[in-house]
Design an enzyme around this catalytic site. Structure first.
Site, mmCIF file in Angstrom:
data_model
loop_
_atom_site.group_PDB
_atom_site.id
_atom_site.type_symbol
_atom_site.label_atom_id
_atom_site.label_comp_id
_atom_site.label_asym_id
_atom_site.label_seq_id
_atom_site.Cartn_x
_atom_site.Cartn_y
_atom_site.Cartn_z
ATOM 1 N N SER A 113 0.931 -1.256 -0.132
ATOM 2 C CA SER A 113 0.121 0.070 0.048
ATOM 3 C C SER A 113 0.822 1.233 -0.077
ATOM 4 C CB SER A 113 -0.759 0.200 1.248
ATOM 5 O OG SER A 113 -1.678 1.359 1.263
ATOM 6 N N CYS A 114 0.425 2.254 -0.748
ATOM 7 C CA CYS A 114 1.219 3.506 -0.809
ATOM 8 C C CYS A 114 -0.015 4.565 -0.520
ATOM 9 C CB CYS A 114 2.081 3.648 -1.885
ATOM 10 S SG CYS A 114 0.938 3.859 -3.481
ATOM 11 N N PRO A 115 0.800 5.921 -0.149
ATOM 12 C CA PRO A 115 -0.377 6.894 -0.179
ATOM 13 C C PRO A 115 -1.491 7.273 -1.133
ATOM 14 C CG PRO A 115 1.701 7.674 0.815
ATOM 15 C CD PRO A 115 1.791 6.283 0.067
ATOM 16 N N GLY A 117 -2.062 5.048 -3.693
ATOM 17 C CA GLY A 117 -2.480 3.625 -3.917
ATOM 18 C C GLY A 117 -2.332 3.451 -5.446
ATOM 19 N N THR A 121 2.263 1.025 -5.028
ATOM 20 C CA THR A 121 1.501 -0.290 -4.267
ATOM 21 C C THR A 121 1.774 -1.389 -5.449
ATOM 22 O OG1 THR A 121 -0.307 1.128 -3.398
ATOM 23 C CG2 THR A 121 -0.804 -1.142 -3.761
#
Length: 563
Positions: A113-115, A117, A121
């Protein structure tokens, strides 16, 4: 195997412990295994072991510790949920014991997951999948992207996993993984060196207890990256509101003109679109930001105080800065209350649904109304007027800074800081920094694609083959398409990317371009009123791309192709 002992302990869930014990007994009877099960509860021990137990197999379930006299026996550990899901598989593990950490043929359950998305990700997921395959492991990766969780892990897959690997730059709920070996990392390690991350995870993963899984997840989030990660979690949850609101407002202006918000358009489609986008979606931006910053810090009990604080920040005209303050005040106050308040076991269930939300909302609201709200609102008003009044060299300098930051680490902390700043200003109707940020973010992969087309001898055949895909990512405002190129030669490539993005950002600010949508790249440009000064904005994109390509031609050495 005969003479097996199982010890089951589930903290404040004695019913689950007894159910798990009975499930093990039933399976043991079916397969003819001699199994003795001791259940430990808060009120005592059920079916206690003999004073001097003897066994050739030991199974520890949930929070159970090895009994005295058996501490030297190699134990198999399993979670309560794992036993309830498939008790036969848990008992089957006793046949061969546990595999050594990192041995081939193990099962990995992973989440990335990343900020935003989007790119990080899925790049992290690809890195983990490739690494697991290279090391001989089976892996299932759940991606928590911009459209929610995809390829979601099932309870059975979690139960069978030998390792849970979380590669995330935002908060991930760990409550599903009680009793499992869990390792926490960021996405960058998975992208840059997946095999090394997998090996490290097998060596350093720690078992999460059933009862304290939520507290452990909160502690691990704090220790992993602290306030920055909490802020990025808030930004990631805020983005869908910003995108939806910005696009709907742009469509409202396209249908009803720039006065689509006034009373004359109230009963028209344009007025309805503006109400949905401006008065609903964008109105929820700041509460979502505050709520999910608090969620990242204090888990679910922090959401309500954070969102209430964000709503108050909006009422006080403190904007996104007030939302950030509200999120951190709510999160840290709720986390402190959760640790400080002691209640009997019978009343613990009231804390997350009653006590923590009420006290957290009270503390956050009073802090904003009587302490922080006024100064933050004044600071935001000054910043807004300053940014709106910038002309000439001041605007160019800000564009240079935002542009350079967007290209410096392409999705990393510097990039996300510039992006969060620009996105947050949308709530205050300041749109020019967002325009500079997006045009600068498109330049790195586009410049690399152009350079690979024009200056082929500077790139390997593999890089030339990957360049068109990077260009497509650049058109969609996904800067991460440039990462593989930058990783191979960072000292030469990154300065060239920064130069082009800085030029693009400076031109965007100089022509006064404004962008009401925080994502989408060139695909949102045809939408009427989504971006102002469209001609100058496109010129900024082209200029930045050309500068990056020429800079790469100057600084990169001719590629050495292996024979």
């Amino acid at each position: 195997m005969s003479g097996t002992i199982a010890v089951v302990e589930a903290g404040d869930s004695p019913v689950q412990a007894m159910l798990a014990a009975e499930a093990l007994r039933q399976v043991a009877r079916k397969v003819g295994r001699n199994l003795t099960v001791e259940v430990r509860t808060e009120r005592g021990i059920i079916s206690p072991l003999p004073a001097f137990p003897e066994a050739d197999g030991l199974l520890l379930v949930g929070e159970a510790a090895a009994p005295e006299g058996l501490s030297g026996l190699q134990a198999i550990r399993a979670g309560i949920t794992e036993v309830l899901a498939d008790p036969a598989a848990v008992l089957a593990r006793l046949e061969g014991g546990t595999a050594p950490a990192g041995a081939k043929g193990q099962k990995i359950a992973a989440i990335t997951s990343c900020p935003t998305g989007i790119a990080h990700t899925f790049m992290a997921a690809e890195g983990l999948e490739g690494a697991a395959k290279a090391l001989g492991h089976a892996i299932r990766v759940e991606t928590q992207g911009s459209v929610g969780a995809q390829n979601a892990l099932t309870p059975a897959e979690i139960a069978e996993a030998d390792l849970v690997l979380i590669a995330a730059d935002t908060q991930v709920d760990l409550s599903r993984f009680g009793g499992k070996r869990v390792f926490l990392s960021g996405t960058k390690a998975a992208i840059n060196d997946g095999p090394a991350l997998v090996r490290r995870a097998f060596a350093e993963a720690e078992v999460r207890g059933e009862a304290n899984a939520q507290q452990a997840s909160a502690a691990s989030r704090t220790s992993l990256s602290g306030p920055y990660k909490h802020l990025m979690t808030g930004v990631s949850f805020m983005l869908p509101f910003t995108v939806a609101g910005g696009l709907l407002i742009a469509l409202a202006f396209a249908l009803g003109g720039i006065y689509a918000f006034d009373e004359a358009h109230r009963d028209t489609l344009a007025g309805a679109l503006f109400q949905i986008g401006g008065k609903a979606a964008l109105a929820l931006m700041v509460p979502a930001l505050g709520g999910y910053i608090a969620y990242s810090i204090a888990d679910r009990p922090g959401i309500a105080p954070g969102m209430i604080g964000g709503m108050i920040a909006g009422q006080l005209n403190a904007g996104f800065l007030g939302g950030i303050v509200a999120g951190f005040v709510a999160g840290y106050s709720v986390a402190w209350l959760n640790r400080a308040l002691w209640l009997p076991r019978t009343l613990e269930g009231l804390k997350p649904v009653l006590i923590l939300p009420v006290l957290g909302a009270l503390i956050t609201g009073l802090a904003l109304i009587y302490v922080a709200g006024g100064p933050v609102a004044a600071a935001l008003a000054w910043l807004t007027e300053f940014l709106r009044g910038m002309q000439g060299s001041q605007a160019v300098v800000l564009g240079l800074v935002i542009g350079g930051m967007m290209a410096f680490d392409m999705g990393g902390p510097v990039n996300k800081a510039a992006y969060a700043f620009s996105t947050g200003l949308l709530a205050s109707q300041v749109y020019s920094p967002m325009a500079a940020a997006m045009v600068a973010g498109m330049v790195p992969p586009l410049g690399l694609a152009l350079a690979a087309l024009l200056f082929r001898n500077r790139f390997t055949p593999e890089e030339r083959e990957a360049a068109p895909a990077a260009g497509v990512l650049g058109l969609a405002f996904i800067s991460e398409g440039a990462i593989p190129f930058a990783a191979k030669d960072p000292l030469r490539v990154i300065p060239a990317l920064v130069a082009g993005s800085a030029v693009a950002g400076a031109i965007s600010m100089a022509v006064g371009a404004e962008l009401k949508v925080p994502h989408g790249g060139v695909f949102v440009l045809p939408i009427p009123n989504a971006v102002s000064h469209l001609g100058g904005y496109v010129a900024a994109l082209l200029a930045g791309t050309v500068v990056t390509a020429l800079a790469l031609r100057l600084v990169k050495r001719p590629a050495v192709v292996a024979a």
